[in-house]
Design an enzyme around this catalytic site. Structure first.
Site, short mmCIF file in Angstrom:
data_model
loop_
_atom_site.label_atom_id
_atom_site.label_comp_id
_atom_site.label_asym_id
_atom_site.label_seq_id
_atom_site.Cartn_x
_atom_site.Cartn_y
_atom_site.Cartn_z
N ASN A 59 47.19 44.11 36.09
CA ASN A 59 46.70 43.16 35.08
C ASN A 59 45.75 43.79 34.04
OD1 ASN A 59 44.59 43.40 36.88
ND2 ASN A 59 44.13 41.22 37.00
N GLU B 133 38.34 46.17 45.20
CA GLU B 133 38.27 44.81 44.65
C GLU B 133 39.64 44.20 44.87
OE1 GLU B 133 39.04 41.86 42.77
OE2 GLU B 133 38.75 42.91 40.86
N CYS C 88 41.87 38.45 38.66
CA CYS C 88 41.19 38.26 39.96
C CYS C 88 40.12 37.20 39.83
CB CYS C 88 40.53 39.56 40.40
SG CYS C 88 41.68 40.91 40.49
O1 G3P Z 1 39.78 42.69 38.79
C1 G3P Z 1 39.13 41.94 37.92
C2 G3P Z 1 40.02 41.34 36.87
O2 G3P Z 1 41.19 40.81 37.42
C3 G3P Z 1 39.29 40.29 36.12
O3 G3P Z 1 38.57 40.85 35.11
O4 G3P Z 1 37.48 40.86 32.95
O5 G3P Z 1 39.29 39.22 33.38
O6 G3P Z 1 37.10 38.95 34.50
P1 G3P Z 1 38.07 39.91 33.92
#
Ligand code: G3P
Length: 496
Positions: free
Chosen positions: A169, A264, A298
């Protein structure tokens, strides 16, 4: 355009090369891995299927290169990182194009990911110069029974070879969030990009190549997880693994040896909405938090826990906003784009069907074409439904109506995940109590969960991860403490 101009050398015919020992190479396997465009569901790119011998070679070069890199002055390491950041930003368009084609990231978000990555690399260079430029000095007589005859110099040393495994992602951003701290801290870096996202990552790595990092310090190995996945993670040459992704991380953790791990592994971020919340603010954040990049984050809002007395009003507000989301291909910057793979779409559909059978209220009609799933809000979800607990990683959001704050906290804490969560209320005292009670690495008060800004600490409890990320924490995690004790023949006058 991807694979052209300065990027021409990373492509051989229609197959992208891998990066080893400062050079772009073809694998001796003669095999390739196809990358399927989630929108067209046809092969978009091909990458090398590297062999275990090629992994061995990369590890050897990484080990060698690290030795002299550790002695390279901090300011020089930082200078190269700043250079790579500038090159990355300069070439944001072709890299973003890969993100659009490989992972169906909406065009504007794809550009944002590359720019954010450049900023992250620069910030890491600056932070590294600051925090690695100083250590601690202790004297012995603070501990009972000691004279001031020992000076303890507490300093930091690199770990060695860091293996970075980012997810699909954010194949660029979550790669540089591992690469930059590793390098500034004096480590070498081996990158195993996700299959979908590999070509974006190879372009990003080329920016580091163009910046002029020493040979072997950075490598990028592509290939089938089944052939080189375990081989890489269990390789004796690896001194640290930084992984972002799903359950595979749990398997890696169980098998990994005596090395530091940064993991993570996703979340089921809850959004708790109290009666006094600003419902327009909540609705806007549910849309942003639940449906950005079609829910494939996530930190996406993955379950709304709303007090029954305001639930009808909130659901109506969110419904109105869902109706305005554009659905279609990433090239024209639609809000909702195809999810990454057919198997992912099938999994999401399975959760939706389970909720339908068990009586959830569908606020929109369920609609799917290929990998494209229309945004869906499911009201009146109950704990016996899979979607109450599982991560859809798609544009499907469950709403559970609660009758007390305790019920919301209980649902949040009953999850095996503990990444982030959020609470909406105008009462800061209640918000802080709820934040304390939520077993998650971060709680956002009056905003949707998010990892950034990238210098904030980012960590998950329970199955959501090991260790803490964010620029400063990652730099620290990728070093070890070393102390040198100077023993004096007579007590010193100098204090700490
Ligand atoms: O692993 C973290 C990612 O999926 C989310 O990051 O920047 O969208 O909060 P963000």
């Amino acid at each position: 355009m991807a694979g052209t101009g300065v990027f021409a050398e990373i492509l051989d015919g229609e197959v992208y090369k891998y990066y080893s020992d400062g050079e772009w190479k073809k694998s001796s396997s003669g095999k390739t891995v196809a990358i399927i465009n989630p929108t067209t569901r046809k092969t978009q790119y091909k990458v090398q299927a590297c062999t275990q011998e090629e992994v061995n070679k990369v590890m050897e070069s990484a080990k060698m290169a690290q030795k002299s890199w550790a002695k390279t002055p901090l300011w020089k390491r930082a200078e190269l990182l700043h250079k790579a950041a500038a090159i990355l930003k300069e070439h944001k368009a072709p890299i973003a194009e890969c993100l659009v084609k490989e992972i169906a990231k909406p065009a504007k978000d794809a550009i944002t990911e590359v720019v954010r990555s450049g900023d992250l690399v620069s910030y890491t260079a600056e932070e590294g110069v600051r925090i690695l430029g100083e250590g601690k000095f202790l004297v012995s007589d603070s501990f009972p029974g000691n004279e001031r005859t020992k000076y303890c110099l507490t300093s930091k040393i690199p770990l060695g070879v860091v293996l970075a495994i980012p997810p699909f992602n954010y194949p660029v951003n979550l790669a540089v969030s591992k690469i930059a701290p590793a390098l500034i801290a004096g480590n070498s870096l081996v990158l195993k990009p996700p299959t979908q996202g590999a070509v974006s990552a190879l372009h990003m790595v080329h920016c580091f190549h163009l910046a002029g990092f020493p040979k072997g310090l950075i490598s990028c190995i592509t290939g089938k997880g089944s052939e080189i996945g375990d081989f890489l993670t269990l390789h004796p040459g690896v001194n640290c693994i930084s992984f972002t992704g799903g359950d595979t991380g749990i398997a890696i953790s169980k098998k990994a040896g005596m090395i530091p791990l940064q993991m993570e592994l996703g979340g089921k971020d809850a959004c708790i909405v109290l009666e006094d919340a600003d419902l327009d603010l909540v609705a806007a954040n549910i849309i942003k938090g639940g449906f950005s990049y079609s829910g494939q984050r996530c930190t996406a809002v993955k379950v709304v826990l709303v007090m029954e007395s305001v639930a009808d009003e909130l659901v109506e507000k969110v419904k109105a906003k869902v109706a305005k989301l554009t659905v279609g291909p990433p090239e024209i910057d639609c809000d909702i784009t195809p999810v990454v793979s057919e198997s992912s779409a099938n999994f999401i559909e399975g959760l939706v069907m389970d909720a339908r059978e068990k009586g959830a209220t569908f606020c929109q009609e369920y609609k799917r074409e290929g990998n494209l799933i229309w945004p869906l809000l499911l009201d009146n979800v109950r704990p016996d439904m899979r979607i109450a607990w599982e991560e859809p990683f798609g544009p499907v959001l469950p709403v559970i109506r609660i009758n007390s704050i305790e019920e919301g906290i209980h649902h949040c804490n009953a999850s095996n995940f503990g990444l982030q969560g959020c609470v909406f209320t105008k009462d800061i005292n209640k918000a802080v109590l709820i934040s304390d009670a939520m077993e998650t690495g971060t709680v956002q008060i009056n905003s949707a969960p998010a990892r950034g800004p990238d210098h904030f600490p980012f960590q998950g409890l329970k199955d959501s991860g090991i260790g803490s990320q964010g620029i400063t924490n990652s730099i620290n995690m990728m070093t070890k403490i070393k102390t040198t004790v100077i023993n004096l023949p007579t007590p010193s006058y100098t204090m700490g």
